[in-house]
Design a protein around this motif. Structure first.
Motif, mmCIF file in Angstrom:
data_model
loop_
_atom_site.group_PDB
_atom_site.id
_atom_site.type_symbol
_atom_site.label_atom_id
_atom_site.label_comp_id
_atom_site.label_asym_id
_atom_site.label_seq_id
_atom_site.Cartn_x
_atom_site.Cartn_y
_atom_site.Cartn_z
ATOM 1 N N GLU A 75 -10.406 -5.077 -13.597
ATOM 2 C CA GLU A 75 -9.732 -4.046 -13.328
ATOM 3 C C GLU A 75 -9.782 -3.332 -12.065
ATOM 4 O O GLU A 75 -10.923 -3.250 -11.672
ATOM 5 N N LEU A 76 -9.058 -3.378 -11.207
ATOM 6 C CA LEU A 76 -9.002 -2.807 -9.734
ATOM 7 C C LEU A 76 -8.223 -1.543 -9.635
ATOM 8 O O LEU A 76 -7.269 -1.367 -10.222
ATOM 9 N N PHE A 91 -0.677 -3.089 -6.904
ATOM 10 C CA PHE A 91 -0.279 -4.374 -6.449
ATOM 11 C C PHE A 91 -1.187 -5.589 -7.412
ATOM 12 O O PHE A 91 -0.377 -6.686 -7.619
ATOM 13 N N LEU A 92 -2.209 -5.227 -7.844
ATOM 14 C CA LEU A 92 -3.121 -6.396 -8.399
ATOM 15 C C LEU A 92 -4.124 -5.477 -9.249
ATOM 16 O O LEU A 92 -5.231 -5.499 -8.766
ATOM 17 N N SER A 93 -3.764 -4.970 -10.550
ATOM 18 C CA SER A 93 -4.593 -3.812 -10.941
ATOM 19 C C SER A 93 -5.514 -4.584 -11.888
ATOM 20 O O SER A 93 -6.468 -4.011 -12.378
ATOM 21 N N LYS A 94 -5.238 -5.779 -12.525
ATOM 22 C CA LYS A 94 -6.182 -6.671 -13.552
ATOM 23 C C LYS A 94 -5.922 -7.983 -13.187
ATOM 24 O O LYS A 94 -4.898 -8.603 -12.908
ATOM 25 N N ARG A 103 -10.774 -10.599 -3.248
ATOM 26 C CA ARG A 103 -10.229 -11.020 -2.011
ATOM 27 C C ARG A 103 -9.022 -9.917 -1.711
ATOM 28 O O ARG A 103 -9.009 -9.603 -0.636
ATOM 29 N N GLU A 104 -8.528 -9.407 -2.752
ATOM 30 C CA GLU A 104 -7.478 -8.206 -2.524
ATOM 31 C C GLU A 104 -8.151 -6.955 -1.956
ATOM 32 O O GLU A 104 -7.811 -6.498 -1.019
ATOM 33 N N ASP A 108 -7.277 -6.289 1.933
ATOM 34 C CA ASP A 108 -6.448 -5.161 1.928
ATOM 35 C C ASP A 108 -5.026 -5.409 2.231
ATOM 36 O O ASP A 108 -4.701 -4.738 3.531
ATOM 37 N N PRO A 109 -4.248 -6.301 2.028
ATOM 38 C CA PRO A 109 -3.087 -6.710 2.507
ATOM 39 C C PRO A 109 -1.980 -5.396 2.754
ATOM 40 O O PRO A 109 -1.222 -5.600 3.637
ATOM 41 N N LYS A 110 -1.941 -4.509 1.651
ATOM 42 C CA LYS A 110 -1.234 -3.422 1.883
ATOM 43 C C LYS A 110 -1.585 -1.995 2.378
ATOM 44 O O LYS A 110 -0.907 -1.085 2.331
ATOM 45 N N SER A 111 -2.778 -2.155 2.751
ATOM 46 C CA SER A 111 -3.536 -1.186 3.508
ATOM 47 C C SER A 111 -3.669 0.184 2.758
ATOM 48 O O SER A 111 -3.519 1.202 3.160
ATOM 49 N N TYR A 112 -3.978 -0.061 1.227
ATOM 50 C CA TYR A 112 -4.111 0.927 0.335
ATOM 51 C C TYR A 112 -5.679 1.393 0.220
ATOM 52 O O TYR A 112 -5.938 2.386 -0.003
#
Length: 115
Positions: A75-76, A91-94, A103-104, A108-112
């Protein structure tokens, strides 16, 4: 060695590589990446530096990757707006795939995460 210990070693190894990769390509002024091990996961930290300093001025928690033993997936999570609790990354929580989550965090493709 138990399954949980193997997963812990795996997530720590990937966190170390992720931080090393990010730190190599970013100037200190934009902050440095670090992590600390947690029980069943890792917490990523952004270290902030003053422009004229080589020492960390302060740090902030930016993300966590944790193994959910009951659901058997990773889980992220990221800090909430108030910073008092952890909320699922939108965007990709688990995922069963640790590589996808690391990789997410790294890209950090969405700058979160590393904003």
């Amino acid at each position: 060695m138990s399954l949980v210990n193997l997963l812990q070693k795996q997530v720590e190894s990937r966190a170390r590589a992720l931080c090393h990769s990010r730190n190599r390509s970013l100037p200190v002024e934009l902050g440095k990446s670090d992590y600390e091990p947690l029980n069943n996961g890792v917490q990523f930290i952004k270290q902030h530096y003053l422009l004229d300093s080589s020492h960390c001025d302060y740090s902030s928690n930016v993300a966590r990757i944790m193994w959910n033993t009951e659901a058997e997936h990773w889980e992220l999570t990221i800090p909430s707006e108030e910073g008092e609790e952890w909320v699922p990354y939108p965007f990709l929580s688990k995922s069963m795939d640790l590589t996808a989550l690391t990789r997410e965090v790294e890209k950090d493709p969405k700058s979160y995460i590393w904003e």
